[in-house]
Design an enzyme around this catalytic site. Structure first.
Site, mmCIF file in Angstrom:
data_model
loop_
_atom_site.group_PDB
_atom_site.id
_atom_site.type_symbol
_atom_site.label_atom_id
_atom_site.label_comp_id
_atom_site.label_asym_id
_atom_site.label_seq_id
_atom_site.Cartn_x
_atom_site.Cartn_y
_atom_site.Cartn_z
ATOM 1 N N SER A 35 -6.973 2.248 8.175
ATOM 2 C CA SER A 35 -5.783 1.490 7.793
ATOM 3 C C SER A 35 -4.890 1.131 8.971
ATOM 4 C CB SER A 35 -4.971 2.268 6.751
ATOM 5 O OG SER A 35 -4.452 3.463 7.310
ATOM 6 N N LYS A 92 1.563 5.551 8.634
ATOM 7 C CA LYS A 92 1.838 4.129 8.488
ATOM 8 C C LYS A 92 3.065 3.751 9.327
ATOM 9 C CE LYS A 92 -1.287 3.076 5.328
ATOM 10 N NZ LYS A 92 -2.049 4.331 5.507
#
Length: 239
Positions: free
Chosen positions: A160, A198
């Protein structure tokens, strides 16, 4: 017998390794010695290498070791590592302010400049950091990656964040904190049971956790659903 310039270069390389654990670039050596071209630096390095004062780690940029110093120089160089002990040649270390699309500098750190951090395992959904605590696992990290405060390491799982240069299997160095600035890559705990790595974005009263991969979607939460558990300060990758 070393020339004056060879002595100056050897001293400069040793001082830089002692200060930061990173050998200086050719441009830095050229400027420090007042040379007109990098070819002069190359000749000096070759001479020092042929005389056994330094060694180059193969296939790695900016990776020099000071093996020994002249007998009349008071500061002693750290002994060269024995076979099997040099982990540096296979370890690419990148700071938290890195440009990940470019090769990171290889840290030619002496053993004394390495720190042991707890390695908490893989950062994966459904596993809070607290549940990953295992003091039996640790990893050696160059001291230049770690500042003040408490730090730990995690193994990245998934793709990701690949566009930020963070790949599956990388080890990330995290500074423990409870807040971070917009745009910072953080370890975020969602709903007290899911941990993710993230990029943090605050949008009004909402918190967005952005991936660095177009195949993954940005997730938006209320402020009471997300707790910051640390921010990325470094990355290590083995080849």
């Amino acid at each position: 017998m070393l020339t004056r310039k060879q002595r100056e270069l050897l001293k400069f390389i040793q001082e830089r390794l002692g200060e930061s654990g990173i050998s200086p670039s050719f441009d830095e050596m050229k400027e420090a010695l007042g040379l007109k071209s990098k070819s002069g630096v190359h000749r000096l390095i070759t001479g020092l290498e042929e005389r056994g004062f330094i060694r180059r780690l193969p296939h790695r940029a900016r990776a020099l070791d000071v093996v020994r110093l002249p007998e009349d120089q008071t500061t002693k160089a750290a002994p060269a590592p024995r076979a099997g002990e040099d982990r540096r040649a296979a370890l690419n270390v990148i700071r938290g302010d890195f440009t990940p699309s470019l090769p990171g500098a290889v840290v030619a750190a002496q053993a004394s400049s390495a720190l042991q951090l707890p390695l908490y395992g893989k950062i994966a959904a459904g596993t809070p950091i607290e549940a990953l605590r295992d003091n039996s696992n640790s990893i050696d990290v160059p001291a230049t990656l770690v500042g003040r405060g408490e730090h730990y390491a995690l193994t990245v799982e998934g793709d990701s964040m690949v566009d930020a240069g963070i790949q599956d299997g990388d080890t990330v160095v995290i500074e423990r904190c409870e807040s971070a600035e917009n745009g910072t890559i953080v370890v975020a705990l969602i709903d007290n049971n899911e941990v993710t790595l993230k990029r943090l974005r605050r949008k009004g009263d909402s918190i967005a956790l952005e991936p660095a991969n177009q195949a993954h979607k940005t997730r938006i939460f209320g402020p009471d659903r997300v707790r910051i558990q640390g921010r990325l300060v470094g990355l290590m990758r083995r080849y």
